[in-house]
Structures are given as C-alpha cells and as structure tokens.
Design a protein around this motif. Structure first.
Motif, mmCIF file in Angstrom:
data_model
loop_
_atom_site.group_PDB
_atom_site.id
_atom_site.type_symbol
_atom_site.label_atom_id
_atom_site.label_comp_id
_atom_site.label_asym_id
_atom_site.label_seq_id
_atom_site.Cartn_x
_atom_site.Cartn_y
_atom_site.Cartn_z
ATOM 1 N N PRO A 1 27.616 -103.335 68.908
ATOM 2 C CA PRO A 1 28.310 -103.935 70.059
ATOM 3 C C PRO A 1 29.288 -105.006 69.603
ATOM 4 O O PRO A 1 29.125 -105.629 68.550
ATOM 5 C CB PRO A 1 27.166 -104.540 70.883
ATOM 6 N N SER A 2 30.290 -105.240 70.412
ATOM 7 C CA SER A 2 31.325 -106.218 70.095
ATOM 8 C C SER A 2 30.715 -107.588 69.823
ATOM 9 O O SER A 2 29.868 -108.067 70.573
ATOM 10 C CB SER A 2 32.309 -106.312 71.265
ATOM 11 N N GLY A 3 31.151 -108.204 68.717
ATOM 12 C CA GLY A 3 30.705 -109.552 68.382
ATOM 13 C C GLY A 3 29.471 -109.630 67.524
ATOM 14 O O GLY A 3 29.143 -110.708 67.009
ATOM 15 N N THR A 4 28.741 -108.508 67.351
ATOM 16 C CA THR A 4 27.495 -108.573 66.584
ATOM 17 C C THR A 4 27.708 -108.295 65.099
ATOM 18 O O THR A 4 26.945 -108.790 64.272
ATOM 19 C CB THR A 4 26.464 -107.581 67.135
ATOM 20 N N LYS A 5 28.724 -107.518 64.760
ATOM 21 C CA LYS A 5 28.944 -107.190 63.340
ATOM 22 C C LYS A 5 29.195 -108.452 62.524
ATOM 23 O O LYS A 5 28.664 -108.608 61.417
ATOM 24 C CB LYS A 5 30.140 -106.236 63.197
ATOM 25 N N GLU A 6 29.983 -109.388 63.105
ATOM 26 C CA GLU A 6 30.295 -110.627 62.396
ATOM 27 C C GLU A 6 29.065 -111.515 62.238
ATOM 28 O O GLU A 6 29.021 -112.373 61.341
ATOM 29 C CB GLU A 6 31.395 -111.395 63.148
ATOM 30 N N ALA A 7 28.076 -111.340 63.109
ATOM 31 C CA ALA A 7 26.877 -112.184 63.070
ATOM 32 C C ALA A 7 25.836 -111.677 62.090
ATOM 33 O O ALA A 7 24.853 -112.373 61.825
ATOM 34 C CB ALA A 7 26.269 -112.280 64.475
ATOM 35 N N LEU A 8 26.024 -110.471 61.561
ATOM 36 C CA LEU A 8 25.055 -109.887 60.627
ATOM 37 C C LEU A 8 25.543 -110.018 59.192
ATOM 38 O O LEU A 8 26.747 -110.163 58.944
ATOM 39 C CB LEU A 8 24.843 -108.409 60.959
ATOM 40 N N PRO A 9 24.635 -109.953 58.214
ATOM 41 C CA PRO A 9 25.054 -109.971 56.807
ATOM 42 C C PRO A 9 25.965 -108.788 56.499
ATOM 43 O O PRO A 9 25.939 -107.752 57.172
ATOM 44 C CB PRO A 9 23.733 -109.877 56.044
ATOM 45 N N GLU A 10 26.761 -108.940 55.478
ATOM 46 C CA GLU A 10 27.707 -107.893 55.092
ATOM 47 C C GLU A 10 26.961 -106.595 54.758
ATOM 48 O O GLU A 10 25.907 -106.600 54.136
ATOM 49 C CB GLU A 10 28.509 -108.362 53.872
ATOM 50 N N GLY A 11 27.524 -105.495 55.209
ATOM 51 C CA GLY A 11 26.962 -104.184 54.911
ATOM 52 C C GLY A 11 26.145 -103.581 56.033
ATOM 53 O O GLY A 11 25.848 -102.382 56.026
ATOM 54 N N TRP A 12 25.777 -104.377 57.019
ATOM 55 C CA TRP A 12 24.981 -103.851 58.127
ATOM 56 C C TRP A 12 25.878 -103.150 59.145
ATOM 57 O O TRP A 12 26.940 -103.637 59.502
ATOM 58 C CB TRP A 12 24.199 -104.971 58.805
ATOM 59 N N ASN A 13 25.434 -101.974 59.587
ATOM 60 C CA ASN A 13 26.108 -101.253 60.665
ATOM 61 C C ASN A 13 25.049 -100.736 61.629
ATOM 62 O O ASN A 13 23.850 -100.965 61.424
ATOM 63 C CB ASN A 13 26.972 -100.113 60.107
ATOM 64 N N MET A 14 25.463 -100.034 62.662
ATOM 65 C CA MET A 14 24.509 -99.589 63.672
ATOM 66 C C MET A 14 23.513 -98.578 63.114
ATOM 67 O O MET A 14 22.331 -98.610 63.452
ATOM 68 C CB MET A 14 25.236 -98.996 64.882
ATOM 69 N N GLN A 15 23.961 -97.678 62.239
ATOM 70 C CA GLN A 15 23.059 -96.677 61.668
ATOM 71 C C GLN A 15 21.956 -97.344 60.850
ATOM 72 O O GLN A 15 20.770 -96.992 60.958
ATOM 73 C CB GLN A 15 23.842 -95.679 60.793
ATOM 74 N N LEU A 16 22.352 -98.348 60.056
ATOM 75 C CA LEU A 16 21.390 -99.055 59.232
ATOM 76 C C LEU A 16 20.436 -99.873 60.113
ATOM 77 O O LEU A 16 19.211 -99.881 59.876
ATOM 78 C CB LEU A 16 22.120 -99.969 58.248
ATOM 79 N N PHE A 17 20.987 -100.532 61.119
ATOM 80 C CA PHE A 17 20.136 -101.331 61.995
ATOM 81 C C PHE A 17 19.147 -100.448 62.754
ATOM 82 O O PHE A 17 17.958 -100.766 62.845
ATOM 83 C CB PHE A 17 20.980 -102.134 62.993
ATOM 84 N N LYS A 18 19.635 -99.346 63.284
ATOM 85 C CA LYS A 18 18.753 -98.477 64.061
ATOM 86 C C LYS A 18 17.651 -97.888 63.178
ATOM 87 O O LYS A 18 16.494 -97.756 63.611
ATOM 88 C CB LYS A 18 19.570 -97.359 64.700
#
Length: 439
Positions: free
Chosen positions: A321-338
């Motif tokens: 979702p918008s705004g969450t990528k910047e709040a996570l460590p580098e390399g994290w995406n939705m596939q990895l998070f899920k």
C-alpha cells in the motif's frame, strides 16, 4: 451565493482539516439566552430579495429561522468546544431526502442562511474543494462576542429526537463512491437502534469533560456497509461506532479526559483483529506478539497496518500500500511480506485476499456494543475506540471483567485486555513559555 458542491468523502475532510466539526442538522439549543441570541441574529440578517410589493411567505420565513437556529447551535459548539474545532464542515448539495435527513428545511435554505450570516459578519466561509473537503463555515470573533454577551454555553445544546443512529452505506473509500442507503425498517435495525439509544443515554447522563470543560451532547451512530445500493440491505459488515469527539484526540490528549470527575483508564483488546481472524478459523493463535514478523520487529506499526490490509483485498495482493514501502527495511515487498505473514500465521492465511475484513469489523463492533450495553445497564459510561474503551479509573476492573466475558460470549473464548498507559503531552520548552510561566 454559495455554489452547489458534490459531497466529498468524509475521510478527505478529516485529512485536510483534522479539527473540523461536521455539521449536525439535529443539533439544537434551548434556554432564554440562546433564544434571544437567535432572535437578535435573525434580525441582523439581510432580507431575501423578493418581488417588489410582495410580502415574504410566512412558511419560508419559518424555515429560514429554524435553519438559522440549527446553524447557530452548531457554531456555538464549534466556538465553545474544548476540542478546538477550526469550523464547521457543511454539505450543501441537494439530494433526494432519505431517512437520514431533516425535512423542515433543505440545502437551499441552509446555503442562503450561511450566505446571509457571512454578509452580517457572523461567519467566514471557505469554499469547498472538489473531492477534498466540504464548505467550511468559521465563526468570527463577532459571533463569539455575541455568544458571551447573551450568556450562551455549551450546556444549552441538545439533540433533537429523530436522528437515525443506524446507518447503511454502499460503496467504499477505495472506489470513491460512498452513498447512504435509504433502507426499510426491519426487526434487526430496530434492535440495533435500541442498543444505540441505551449507549447514547448512558454517555449523556455522565459528566464527560476535556480539560475540565463540558463537551456538549453526544450522539454516536453505527455505520454498516454493502457493496452496491441494490445489494440486500443487511447489517453484517463494518458496524463501527462514530461521532465521539474523543475519537479524534491525539493519544497525548486522552489524559485530559475525565468521566464524572475521574481520569480515564484506556483499555484495549490485544491484537484484536488477528485474534478475531483466529476465532473465525478455529485454532488458537501462537503465544507472543502476533505482529512480530522476523526482521520487522522495529516496524510494528507498519506491520500491523499491512497485516490488516490483507483482509481487505478481494484479489491477490501484489504491491505494498502507498506509504508503507518507505517505512520498511530495504528489500521488502508485498510478496515477501505476505510470505512472512503466512509463515507466522498459517492458520489464518486462507483469509488473506478474501475481503473478509468488514465481516471481522462487524464481529469487533458486536463485541464492543455488547460491552457498552452491559456497562450502561450497570450505570457505567464508556467511550468506545473501535477495539477498546475508556472508562472512569474507578471502573477499570469492572470494565475488564465485562470485556472479557462479552468477548467470550460472542467469539467462544475470552480475548486478552490490556491497559494502555496515558501519554502526557510534551512540555513546551520555548523561552517565551518559560518566561510567562515564571511571571
């Protein structure tokens, strides 16, 4: 003359103007001071232009005066509330009347009276911004002086009978097309309405203050939703309660709340949304923090937001979702998070991307309404916060017991409750403030 404006989403109002008071057509005031104030203001308003030689219609004059009294009551609340509202957010669109509307005046009359009040120097008007905010009506210093002169207080305000407290909406914030549904009365809606009446009565019988000041009458509403207006009019999705001034308070302002002269205890269900997902599926959740995804331990707030978002999707989540990528460590995406969320919570992973979130919300609100209702029968006022409540400190143990028992009754097992410490506002360390305090 104020222009016709399409009603934007309420969420946009709150983002642009977090301290606006949303205009309530059911708000009224009583008392000799307010009656005299309303009569004085009505006499100061410019008269509507009519055909020469004709007299104003009596019924039209009565509608204007009634509308003025309603507007004045709202302006009194905006001016005197300790919540420090910027002004009134007012919808000025003409639509077909529904069960949610007053029928003794309409948007045309309201628009006319606001313009007359502006010309009389009583309010300042900021025009609506399409899809961002409604027309903003701000009481001027002159209006505030009149309120003081006539001795009007926030204690003069009350709600008229007849406002609908069970709302049904179609559409969603994501689609940008939310609209009220004019549903028919039914046994289920009557039951829900009766619950809201009891909750509102308990709140208005209590002395609820902010910074030691009265806050005015409380009228909570419960909002349900369906996807489309033509869908079956049922009350099994969403169902959260809205309308309490405390819902918009920053966490460091809750310490300024009192109920019947006591500070509040802030009680919260622990990781409630994930707990409800486990209750729906059957298994018990693992021990420990349910938002503690390995590698993201320092990003709990973002993890919580992302976890909850997985229940509000009707297709496979592919992007953060918008705004969450910047709040996570580098390399994290939705596939990895899920994948990480599925590893941590395999028992509820089947609910991801099924849009079950609004049903979980309804379960959450059913628990909350049950708690508020039971506490009300015991003479205890509780301020709802979606997944928690605030009560007078002396009622903390009773409230925890009720929260535990009601959750067990609704979902089959008790949900853990925690007391959140009240945050204190940061001290003002400016030299000017310190010099004033010293003097």
């Amino acid at each position: 003359m104020l222009e016709h404006i399409l009603p934007p989403k309420r969420e946009a109002d709150e983002k642009v103007l977090p301290h606006v008071l949303h205009y309530d057509p059911w708000l009224a005031a009583r008392g000799d001071g307010f009656v005299a104030l309303a009569d004085y203001i009505f006499g100061k308003l410019p008269r509507p232009i009519i055909t020469e030689g004709r007299k104003p219609r009596t019924d039209a004059e009565e509608r204007r005066k009634l509308c003025l009294k309603t507007l004045a009551a709202n302006l009194v609340k905006a001016a005197l509330s300790p919540s420090q509202y910027v002004g009134l957010a007012v919808p000025l669109v003409n639509e077909k009347l529904t069960r949610y509307d007053r029928r003794d005046f309409n948007a045309d009359v309201l628009r006319l009276v606001i313009e007359e009040a502006r010309q009389a120097g009583l309010v300042k008007v900021e025009k609506a911004i399409f899809k961002e905010r409604r027309t903003l009506v701000i009481p001027t210093p002159y209006f505030r002086e009149l309120v003081d002169e006539y001795g009007v207080s926030i204690a003069d305000l009350h709600h008229l009978e007849g406002r609908e407290t069970v709302e049904l909406w179609a559409g969603s914030r994501r689609s940008g097309h939310k609209s009220p549904v004019d549903y028919e009365d039914c046994e289920e809606a009557d039951k829900l309405r009766c619950q809201m009446a009891g909750i509102n009565k308990a709140l208005n019988c209590a002395d609820i203050r902010l910074n030691g000041q009265q806050t005015g009458p409380i009228q909570l509403v419960r909002k349900f939703r369906i996807d489309k207006p033509q869908d079956a009019h049922v009350f099994d999705r969403h169902g959260r309660l809205y309308g309490g001034f405390w819902e918009d308070l920053r966490k460091d302002q809750r310490c300024r709340l009192t109920i019947d002269g006591e500070p509040v205890a802030d009680l919260d269900f622990v990781t409630m949304f994930i707990q409800l997902a486990y209750c729906r599926q059957g298994p018990k959740p693992p021990n420990g923090d349910l938002y503690a995804i390995p590698g993201l331990e320092r990003h709990r707030k973002t993890v919580k937001s992302l976890m909850v978002s997985l229940f509000f999707r009707n297709k496979v989540a592919r992007r953060l979702p918008s705004g969450t990528k910047e709040a996570l460590p580098e390399g994290w995406n939705m596939q990895l998070f899920k994948a990480a969320a599925t590893t941590l919570h395999p028992a509820i992973a089947a609910l991801f991307d099924t849009n079950v979130g609004f049903e979980l919300m309804a379960l959450e609100s059913e628990i909350l309404v049950g708690i508020l209702t039971e506490l009300a029968t015991r003479g205890v006022a509780a301020l709802p916060m979606h997944d928690g409540i605030m009560v007078a400190a002396s009622q903390k143990e009773l409230a925890i017991e009720v929260m535990t028992n009601v959750s067990a009754r609704v979902v089959g097992r008790p949900l853990a409750v925690t007391e959140k410490p009240l945050e204190m506002p940061a001290p003002n360390n400016s030299p000017l403030w310190r010099s004033r305090a010293a003097s």
